[in-house]
Design a protein around this motif. Structure first.
Motif, PDB file in Angstrom:
ATOM      1  N   THR B  25       0.829  -1.196   0.000  1.00 16.34           N
ATOM      2  CA  THR B  25       0.000   0.000   0.000  1.00 16.34           C
ATOM      3  C   THR B  25       0.863   1.245   0.000  1.00 16.34           C
ATOM      4  OG1 THR B  25      -1.500  -1.258   1.387  1.00 16.34           O
ATOM      5  CG2 THR B  25      -2.015   1.057   1.093  1.00 16.34           C
ATOM      6  N   TYR B  63      -1.869  -7.072  -3.645  1.00 18.94           N
ATOM      7  CA  TYR B  63      -3.158  -6.397  -3.428  1.00 18.94           C
ATOM      8  C   TYR B  63      -3.031  -5.134  -2.621  1.00 18.94           C
ATOM      9  CZ  TYR B  63      -3.337 -11.072  -1.351  1.00 18.94           C
ATOM     10  OH  TYR B  63      -3.022 -12.269  -0.843  1.00 18.94           O
ATOM     11  N   TYR B  67      -4.675  -1.685  -3.831  1.00 15.14           N
ATOM     12  CA  TYR B  67      -5.478  -0.865  -2.932  1.00 15.14           C
ATOM     13  C   TYR B  67      -4.918   0.555  -2.879  1.00 15.14           C
ATOM     14  CZ  TYR B  67      -8.058   0.397   1.193  1.00 15.14           C
ATOM     15  OH  TYR B  67      -8.885   1.022   2.062  1.00 15.14           O
ATOM     16  N   SER B  70      -5.822   2.571  -5.926  1.00 12.50           N
ATOM     17  CA  SER B  70      -7.154   3.179  -6.022  1.00 12.50           C
ATOM     18  C   SER B  70      -7.259   4.390  -5.112  1.00 12.50           C
ATOM     19  CB  SER B  70      -8.276   2.181  -5.744  1.00 12.50           C
ATOM     20  OG  SER B  70      -7.842   1.054  -5.103  1.00 12.50           O
ATOM     21  N   THR B  71      -6.542   4.363  -3.986  1.00 13.13           N
ATOM     22  CA  THR B  71      -6.542   5.550  -3.125  1.00 13.13           C
ATOM     23  C   THR B  71      -5.990   6.759  -3.886  1.00 13.13           C
ATOM     24  OG1 THR B  71      -6.123   4.101  -1.251  1.00 13.13           O
ATOM     25  CG2 THR B  71      -5.754   6.448  -0.920  1.00 13.13           C
ATOM     26  N   ALA B 108     -12.871   0.069  -0.449  1.00 14.75           N
ATOM     27  CA  ALA B 108     -12.289  -0.906   0.469  1.00 14.75           C
ATOM     28  C   ALA B 108     -13.254  -2.055   0.726  1.00 14.75           C
ATOM     29  CB  ALA B 108     -11.918  -0.221   1.778  1.00 14.75           C
ATOM     30  N   SER B 111     -13.869  -4.143  -2.414  1.00 14.83           N
ATOM     31  CA  SER B 111     -12.708  -4.985  -2.696  1.00 14.83           C
ATOM     32  C   SER B 111     -12.660  -6.169  -1.751  1.00 14.83           C
ATOM     33  CB  SER B 111     -11.417  -4.184  -2.538  1.00 14.83           C
ATOM     34  OG  SER B 111     -11.350  -3.183  -3.497  1.00 14.83           O
ATOM     35  N   GLU B 298     -14.126  -1.381  -8.679  1.00 13.20           N
ATOM     36  CA  GLU B 298     -13.197  -1.768  -7.617  1.00 13.20           C
ATOM     37  C   GLU B 298     -13.389  -3.226  -7.224  1.00 13.20           C
ATOM     38  OE1 GLU B 298     -10.534  -0.500  -5.676  1.00 13.20           O
ATOM     39  OE2 GLU B 298     -10.481   0.602  -7.550  1.00 13.20           O
ATOM     40  N   ASN B 302     -10.617  -6.248  -7.974  1.00  9.00           N
ATOM     41  CA  ASN B 302     -10.034  -7.061  -6.923  1.00  9.00           C
ATOM     42  C   ASN B 302     -10.374  -8.533  -7.088  1.00  9.00           C
ATOM     43  OD1 ASN B 302      -8.296  -6.741  -4.711  1.00  9.00           O
ATOM     44  ND2 ASN B 302      -9.954  -7.364  -3.360  1.00  9.00           N
ATOM     45  N   ASN B 360      -6.673  -9.526   2.523  1.00 11.49           N
ATOM     46  CA  ASN B 360      -7.771  -8.610   2.222  1.00 11.49           C
ATOM     47  C   ASN B 360      -8.408  -8.061   3.489  1.00 11.49           C
ATOM     48  OD1 ASN B 360      -8.510  -8.183  -0.683  1.00 11.49           O
ATOM     49  ND2 ASN B 360      -8.126 -10.363  -0.680  1.00 11.49           N
ATOM     50  N   LEU B 363      -6.198  -5.499   4.973  1.00  9.16           N
ATOM     51  CA  LEU B 363      -6.257  -4.246   4.223  1.00  9.16           C
ATOM     52  C   LEU B 363      -7.390  -3.367   4.719  1.00  9.16           C
ATOM     53  CD1 LEU B 363      -5.587  -5.087   0.490  1.00  9.16           C
ATOM     54  CD2 LEU B 363      -4.327  -3.556   1.969  1.00  9.16           C
ATOM     55  N   ASN B 367      -6.334  -0.194   6.730  1.00 12.23           N
ATOM     56  CA  ASN B 367      -6.175   0.959   5.871  1.00 12.23           C
ATOM     57  C   ASN B 367      -7.229   2.029   6.045  1.00 12.23           C
ATOM     58  OD1 ASN B 367      -3.839   0.088   4.943  1.00 12.23           O
ATOM     59  ND2 ASN B 367      -4.585  -0.667   2.994  1.00 12.23           N
TER      60      ASN B 367
END
Lengths: 213, 494
Positions: B25, B63, B67, B70-71, B108, B111, B298, B302, B360, B363, B367
């Protein structure tokens, strides 16, 4: 290739196609120095020779596409969005069965992606595609030099000096980065890299190289 | 599966997974670095661990990078790769309207849901597929590789001819080094260090790292962060009701398309976006901040990222550049990816799958609260960032083999790759060609030796014939303007 971006699309095809032709011929010619063998028992040179020939053919097609695009562009009608229905492309055999002869002769009619309006989207291209600038030759040269210097100095001068030189040269390539700023960046990144790779990951990298011993 | 969970939940494996997703990330969130570059740059870090741990970590990095990408797409409108470009369309609009939290939370949760479903699919379908793949002979493998290569063009955007040429360049680069059968060194120019062939990490770092930096230096960076503080990360019940159907549709599409060789995840996010637009009662809101336009792609992205492990783990065939990097990681650990992995390395196989779900989960848990940290990373100025990438690339590649030639190659290949990309040639097909080239040549030659030089084996063996026909169909599809037009339309209309 320093010109403005606007008329670039067909020139891109000419340049890319030219590179492919040169690379293809180079590989094909070099491959003939190795034993070719037969289809039954292919020698080391067989596949590279065939692939080199295919690449040369594809390069010629791309050059032809670029020429066709230039002709269309200069004939006035810049209808990029027009229905480009007749997209003739090399048949499946060009790829499935590598045959040097196939597909090279037919000049391709058009290429819906290459007109100026739609810049090619690469895997990392942001959207919307920003106006593309000139080729930053000086910056690219600095970056390449930075990487080369790392390879040249890492054994002799050691990892600390190599890291500093590399980050310094790379830093200079940045917009608005002068020598002082680049040196500051270089010091910070050198410390960071030594901590991560030598202290953290315990890579077998000599801090001081053979030149100083 | 029990074995897998047991493996994945060992505390050290949870820890490496956590390190993986966090690092992934952190690097993936940096603007202009896609998941391929992230994995390539971080690959050397994983070599110190044993096989299971290093692959779990790499998968986590993958992954995590997606992630993070996409942020960046939502907050900066700077997607690191084309699958995240779709997210940027509506995600960034939402962020501008002050709903960054909503967009990020949707991405999030979508995903996470998609990853969970796709992991189950992977666990269900991989073993029977691997069993079927054990019956594959050299002819089938050759045809499969051809299909994989052709499919990668069909799914790529840009000129088909250029993509084909890039594949052939990749195949040719793949022949550098000693010939498999005779030991004859090819195209090495007497450089001993090249006898083992070009290194994949070198190529990936050059094409996705250095070339990308030069591209970014073409123009001034004028992006500004829209939000300094992200609020509203909790979804309301109404929000949830809006995003559940798109998430379900996106997950389904993504799981199916992800298996396709050659970048199904890109196709998945594009297709799911246009599907949402079509089924929506308010299609005019798309491109202006429709939450469905974030939720569906998204999830699809994923889900596809997970199911793209299926061809890798069952056939040993990488579906896209990141999977190709994982092939390299498998080989460095002394494992040949393919149908035998399930039998020979059950702990690795099931552990990896179970760790995907753990990853996942981590995450989401990590996150959303840590979003402030990532936002701060987005503020690292590019002038500092890119020297760091350059030096990481150099030291990473050098540390792989302590071989200065790998470093020189980055410099040369990086500049060439930049020019090719500028001239409209995509790097991904070259990379796939490079990875699959040796496989293609080996199986071609072996199949012809077995058949005593009769090339008809490729069409008389049924599985091989079907695969070749599929490849021909894929090439036809890429030539037909219909599909390409449809993809462009997504962008044209907004």
């Amino acid at each position: 290739m320093n010109g403005p971006a606007a008329p670039g699309a067909h020139r891109d095809s000419l340049l890319a196609g030219g590179v492919f032709v040169v690379v293809g011929i180079a590989f094909a010619v070099a491959a003939t120095r190795y034993e070719l063998g037969s289809a039954l028992r292919m020698g080391p040179g067989y596949l590279p020779l065939v692939l080199g020939a295919v690449l040369t053919g594809l390069g010629l097609i791309i050059v032809a596409q670029g020429l066709a695009a230039r002709v269309r562009a200069s004939s006035g009608s810049d209808s990029n969005r027009g229905p480009t229905g007749g997209t003739v492309r090399p048949g499946p055999e060009a790829a499935a069965v590598p045959d040097p002869e196939s597909g090279t002769g037919t000049a391709e009619a058009s290429d819906p992606e290459s007109p100026v309006a739609t810049a090619p989207r690469t895997e990392t291209a942001p959207h919307p595609e920003p106006e593309r600038g000139r080729v930053p030759w000086a910056r690219a040269g600095l970056l390449a030099a930075a990487v080369l210097v790392f390879g040249l100095t890492v054994e002799g001068a050691g990892v600390v000096a190599a890291l500093f030189l590399t980050t310094f040269l790379a830093g200079l390539a940045g917009r608005g980065t002068g020598p002082v700023r680049a040196a500051l960046i270089a010091v910070a990144l050198t410390v960071l890299c030594v901590l991560v790779f030598v202290v953290g990951l315990q890579l077998r990298l000599p801090l001081l190289g053979t030149w100083f011993r | 599966m029990a074995l897998g969970l047991q493996t994945a939940l060992q505390w050290e494996n949870v820890l490496v997974c956590l390190i993986g997703v966090t690092l992934g990330t952190a690097v993936g969130v940096l603007p202009g670095i896609g998941s391929t570059a992230t994995v390539a740059l971080l690959l050397p870090i994983t070599f110190n661990f044993d096989a299971v741990a290093s692959l779990i970590m790499l998968a986590g990095i993958y992954y995590g990078a997606q992630y993070g990408g996409s942020t960046t797409a939502i907050l900066l409108n700077l997607p690191g790769e084309s699958s995240a470009a779709v997210t940027a369309l509506d995600g960034h609009q939402l962020a501008r309207q002050g709903h960054a939290g909503l967009a990020l939370a949707t991405a999030a949760l979508g995903s996470f849901f998609a990853g969970t479903v796709a992991t189950v699919i992977l666990a269900l379908f991989a073993p029977p597929l691997a069993e079927a793949a054990l019956a594959f002979g050299p002819a089938e493998y050759f045809s499969l590789v051809v299909l994989g290569l052709i499919a990668s063009i069909a799914l790529a955007s840009g000129s088909t001819t250029k993509a084909l040429a890039m594949i052939v360049v990749g195949l040719l680069l793949g022949t550098v080094g000693q010939d498999l059968y005779t030991g004859q060194p090819r195209f090495t120019f007497g450089v001993r260090e090249l006898y083992g062939g070009l290194d994949f990490v070198t190529l990936a770092v050059a094409m996705f790292g250095l070339a990308e930096i030069i591209r970014n230096l073409e123009h001034r960076h004028s992006e500004s962060l829209v939000t300094r503080h992200v609020k509203g990360l909790w979804l309301t019940r109404a929000d949830l009701r809006r995003i559940v159907p798109p998430v379900l549709r996106g997950t389904t599409l993504g799981s199916l398309l992800g298996v396709l060789p050659g970048g199904g995840h890109v196709l998945a996010s594009f297709t799911s976006y246009s599907l949402e637009k079509r089924v929506s009662r308010r299609p005019e809101t798309f491109g202006r901040g429709a939450i469905e336009g974030v939720a569906a792609p998204e999830s699809a992205n994923n889900a596809a990222a997970q199911t793209s492990f299926i061809p890798l783990l069952t056939l040993g065939l990488p579906a896209h550049p990141v999977m190709a990097l994982l092939v390299g990681a498998f080989i460095i650990q002394g494992i040949t990816p393919g149908p035998n992995v399930i039998e020979d390395e059950p702990e690795l196989f099931w552990g990896l799958i179970a760790s995907m779900w753990v990853g996942n989960l981590l995450l989401v848990v990590l996150n959303l609260p840590l979003i402030g940290v990532w936002v701060r990373m987005l503020r690292v100025p590019y002038q500092v960032l890119f020297p760091a990438i350059v030096v990481f690339a150099a030291i990473g590649c050098y540390s792989l083999g302590l071989n200065a030639w790998d470093v020189y190659l980055i410099a040369g290949l990086g500049v060439i790759a930049y020019l090719l990309v500028r001239w409209g040639c995509e790097p991904a097909p070259l990379l796939l060609g490079f990875v699959l080239g040796p496989l293609l040549e080996e199986n071609l030659r072996r199949a012809l030796i077995i058949s005593r030089g009769d090339p008809s084996v490729f069409v008389t063996r049924p599985i091989s014939l079907v695969l070749l026909l599929l490849a021909a169909a894929a090439l036809l599809v890429s030539v037909l303007p219909l599909v390409r037009r449809g993809r462009e339309q997504i962008f044209v209309e907004d």
